[in-house]
Design a protein around this motif. Structure first.
Motif, PDB file in Angstrom:
ATOM      1  N   UNK A  66      -1.659  -7.901   4.352  1.00  8.45           N
ATOM      2  CA  UNK A  66      -0.819  -7.577   5.489  1.00  8.45           C
ATOM      3  C   UNK A  66      -1.554  -6.826   6.586  1.00  8.45           C
ATOM      4  N   UNK A  67      -0.799  -6.470   7.605  1.00 10.90           N
ATOM      5  CA  UNK A  67      -1.348  -5.756   8.757  1.00 10.90           C
ATOM      6  C   UNK A  67      -0.517  -4.495   8.982  1.00 10.90           C
ATOM      7  N   UNK A  68      -1.176  -3.359   9.186  1.00 14.33           N
ATOM      8  CA  UNK A  68      -0.493  -2.079   9.445  1.00 14.33           C
ATOM      9  C   UNK A  68       0.435  -1.689   8.297  1.00 14.33           C
ATOM     10  N   UNK A  69       0.087  -2.062   7.087  1.00 15.92           N
ATOM     11  CA  UNK A  69       0.987  -1.764   5.975  1.00 15.92           C
ATOM     12  C   UNK A  69       0.209  -1.669   4.666  1.00 15.92           C
ATOM     13  N   UNK A  70       0.869  -1.104   3.653  1.00  9.91           N
ATOM     14  CA  UNK A  70       0.268  -0.983   2.341  1.00  9.91           C
ATOM     15  C   UNK A  70       0.142  -2.348   1.675  1.00  9.91           C
ATOM     16  N   UNK A  71      -0.969  -2.566   0.965  1.00  7.54           N
ATOM     17  CA  UNK A  71      -1.168  -3.832   0.273  1.00  7.54           C
ATOM     18  C   UNK A  71      -0.196  -3.962  -0.897  1.00  7.54           C
ATOM     19  N   UNK A  72       0.087  -5.209  -1.269  1.00  6.45           N
ATOM     20  CA  UNK A  72       0.887  -5.478  -2.463  1.00  6.45           C
ATOM     21  C   UNK A  72      -0.084  -5.829  -3.582  1.00  6.45           C
ATOM     22  N   UNK A  73      -0.372  -4.867  -4.426  1.00 10.88           N
ATOM     23  CA  UNK A  73      -1.430  -4.994  -5.430  1.00 10.88           C
ATOM     24  C   UNK A  73      -1.219  -6.186  -6.361  1.00 10.88           C
ATOM     25  N   UNK A  74       0.012  -6.392  -6.794  1.00  9.28           N
ATOM     26  CA  UNK A  74       0.265  -7.481  -7.743  1.00  9.28           C
ATOM     27  C   UNK A  74      -0.032  -8.845  -7.148  1.00  9.28           C
ATOM     28  N   UNK A  75       0.206  -9.003  -5.853  1.00  6.02           N
ATOM     29  CA  UNK A  75      -0.069 -10.291  -5.218  1.00  6.02           C
ATOM     30  C   UNK A  75      -1.548 -10.437  -4.887  1.00  6.02           C
ATOM     31  N   UNK A  76      -2.257  -9.345  -4.766  1.00 12.17           N
ATOM     32  CA  UNK A  76      -3.709  -9.420  -4.629  1.00 12.17           C
ATOM     33  C   UNK A  76      -4.329  -9.883  -5.946  1.00 12.17           C
ATOM     34  N   UNK A  77      -3.761  -9.405  -7.048  1.00 11.27           N
ATOM     35  CA  UNK A  77      -4.299  -9.735  -8.370  1.00 11.27           C
ATOM     36  C   UNK A  77      -3.769 -11.069  -8.903  1.00 11.27           C
ATOM     37  N   UNK A  78      -2.494 -11.358  -8.585  1.00 14.76           N
ATOM     38  CA  UNK A  78      -1.867 -12.587  -9.075  1.00 14.76           C
ATOM     39  C   UNK A  78      -1.125 -13.302  -7.939  1.00 14.76           C
ATOM     40  N   UNK A  79      -1.869 -13.879  -7.004  1.00 13.65           N
ATOM     41  CA  UNK A  79      -1.216 -14.546  -5.867  1.00 13.65           C
ATOM     42  C   UNK A  79      -0.338 -15.715  -6.279  1.00 13.65           C
ATOM     43  N   UNK A  80      -0.572 -16.245  -7.492  1.00 14.15           N
ATOM     44  CA  UNK A  80       0.231 -17.378  -7.967  1.00 14.15           C
ATOM     45  C   UNK A  80       1.711 -17.018  -8.125  1.00 14.15           C
TER      46      UNK A  80
END
Length: 272
Positions: free
Chosen positions: A192-206
């Motif tokens: 994302x932009x200007x926001x906190x990352x979503x860790x689970x989707x970074x690790x498991x984008x599926x």
């Protein structure tokens, strides 16, 4: 009202905004037409001019104004969040909360509509299903500023109940409204932009495939760009997922729309 004001394209620099236009913007009489105008809004004046009619007490108008003046890192985005969150804190247990939300979310001023998402996103009495459903009109708003604020306001809530959110948003991908379809990917981007990352989707984008699959050949460029950006985010942590998906989409969806998405999603991979 002057047609030149209504049909204006908007100044490129804040100092070039005509005084009459800026005055009308700060009074909440017209919408902003570009980012320059949106960033130039005087929120103190906007609030002090409009909040009484919206149903905000003088005491809370004063409280919000004081908080705006004493911000450590003032910016349009921070001010918008500050106003929205303070309104929720002040009216969360008040019977007028829903009417205030309605008055904010239907106001002529896009900047005032931007305060509304926080009254839903911060409401601990609502489930993620209810928060999304009750925010849908803001998600579909015709103004770019409102659409950006609403996904940023709801993103932490989506992250907090990710599986349920993806299930709901996968149905939203079938909407006729491109703004609603675009929200499904913009609000769940792994980085994302200007926001906190979503860790689970970074690790498991599926996990987000139910959303991505439905938008793989979307006709809207607005949506295509968001899907491409989503997958480009994912490629920075899980490049193999994106490469494999890209190869599969090339075979399963031979459309120009899919080609555009693939080109955008792989731009980081091919730079390496």
């Amino acid at each position: 009202m002057n047609k030149e004001i209504i049909n204006r394209k908007g100044a490129r620099k804040a100092q070039d905004i005509p005084k009459e236009v800026l005055e009308l913007l700060n009074l909440g009489k017209i919408e902003t037409v570009n980012l320059t105008e949106w960033l130039a809004i005087d929120h103190l004046k906007l609030i002090q001019t409009n909040f009484t009619e919206i149903g905000i007490s003088e005491e809370n108008i004063h409280l919000i104004s004081q908080k705006i003046r004493t911000q450590k890192k003032p910016s349009t985005m921070n001010t918008t969040k500050l106003v929205g969150s303070t309104l929720y804190e002040s009216y969360s247990k008040d019977k007028t909360l829903n009417s205030i939300f309605d008055n904010l979310s239907t106001h002529l001023s896009d900047s005032i509509r931007c305060y509304a998402p926080y009254l839903k996103s911060l409401n601990e009495n609502l489930s993620i299903s209810e928060k999304l459903k009750e925010s849908e009109k803001l998600v579909a708003d015709n103004h770019f500023g409102v659409r950006e604020v609403v996904w940023m306001a709801l993103r932490p809530e989506i992250d907090g109940d990710l599986e349920k959110s993806i299930d709901i948003l996968s149905n939203w991908t079938k909407s006729k409204n491109e703004n609603i379809r675009r929200f499904t990917t913009e609000s769940t981007r792994p980085r994302g932009v200007w926001c906190k990352h979503i860790s689970r989707l970074k690790e498991k984008p599926e996990l987000a495939l139910p959303i991505l699959e439905n938008l793989k050949s979307d006709k809207s460029k607005y949506v295509q760009d968001s899907v491409g950006n989503w997958l480009n985010d994912a490629s920075k942590s899980e490049p193999n997922f994106v490469i494999e998906l890209c190869e599969r989409l090339k075979k399963e969806s031979r459309t120009k729309e899919t080609e555009k998405i693939i080109k955008r999603e792989t731009r980081t991979i091919y730079k390496k």
